[in-house]
Design an enzyme around this catalytic site. Structure first.
Site, short mmCIF file in Angstrom:
data_model
loop_
_atom_site.label_atom_id
_atom_site.label_comp_id
_atom_site.label_asym_id
_atom_site.label_seq_id
_atom_site.Cartn_x
_atom_site.Cartn_y
_atom_site.Cartn_z
N HIS A 68 0.96 -1.09 0.05
CA HIS A 68 0.10 0.01 -0.15
C HIS A 68 0.82 1.18 0.12
O HIS A 68 1.98 1.32 0.36
CB HIS A 68 -0.79 0.09 1.24
N GLU A 70 1.04 4.03 1.73
CA GLU A 70 1.47 4.64 2.97
C GLU A 70 2.63 3.43 3.59
O GLU A 70 3.76 3.97 4.11
CB GLU A 70 0.28 4.44 4.30
N CYS A 98 -6.17 2.56 5.64
CA CYS A 98 -6.85 1.22 5.99
C CYS A 98 -5.88 0.75 7.38
O CYS A 98 -5.21 1.25 7.91
CB CYS A 98 -6.32 0.32 4.96
N CYS A 101 -2.27 0.08 7.12
CA CYS A 101 -1.70 1.04 6.98
C CYS A 101 -1.38 1.94 8.44
O CYS A 101 -0.39 2.62 8.60
CB CYS A 101 -1.83 1.92 5.91
#
Length: 174
Positions: A68, A70, A98, A101
């Site tokens: 992801h 992040e 999310c 993250c």
């Protein structure tokens, strides 16, 4: 729970104008990520105005479910400074982080997260992590974070990465 010393210092150093500038860069990068075969997310780790890590979502590009934006930006920033703790940094994200993250940012000791689009926008585009959040937190997002740790700033273009994603006929769902 009040702000800790690092959060107070970070918030004093970061103006609303700078927050909006970095968020717009994240939004622009997220739109470019869609065009470059990534997902509609982007993130940056910034310390004293310097970008230490910047990434789009690389899940399908790298065949890595943890890639992801992040997480990738956190990895870059930690490698850049040679320390896993990003104590004087701000995580800017094109979308509300999310659960994975958010957890990664907590492990990295990032004192402040600023994001543009809400979880609802991600759900609209087919990225629904609600089941994960409910399983982990019993609600969509934890409320027991320190005050000021997680902040949404309304941005006119916050929907743009998801609109680009939904318009992309050959998008790879994940």
């Amino acid at each position: 729970m009040g702000l800790n010393f690092n959060q107070e210092r970070i918030m004093k150093k970061t103006s609303a104008r700078h927050d909006r500038e970095f968020l717009q860069k994240c939004i622009d990068h997220a739109v470019a990520s869609v065009a470059g075969e990534g997902g509609p997310f982007a993130a940056m780790i910034v310390r004293n105005g310097e970008v230490l890590g910047k990434a789009g979502n690389c899940v399908t590009l790298d065949n890595d479910p943890t890639a992801h934006a992040e997480v990738v930006a956190i990895r870059q920033a930690a490698a850049h400074i040679g320390d896993p703790h990003l104590l004087d940094c701000v995580l800017y994200s094109s979308c509300e982080p999310c659960p994975m993250c958010l957890a990664a940012s907590l492990w990295a000791h990032v004192p402040r997260i600023v994001y543009a689009a809400s979880h609802t926008e991600a759900v609209r585009a087919g990225f629904d992590d609600t089941a994960f959040a409910l399983l982990l937190f019993g609600q969509v997002m934890p409320v027991a974070l320190p005050a000021g740790h997680l902040q949404q700033i309304a941005m006119p273009q916050a929907r743009a990465p998801f609109d680009a994603w939904l318009a992309k006929a050959d998008r790879q769902q994940y």
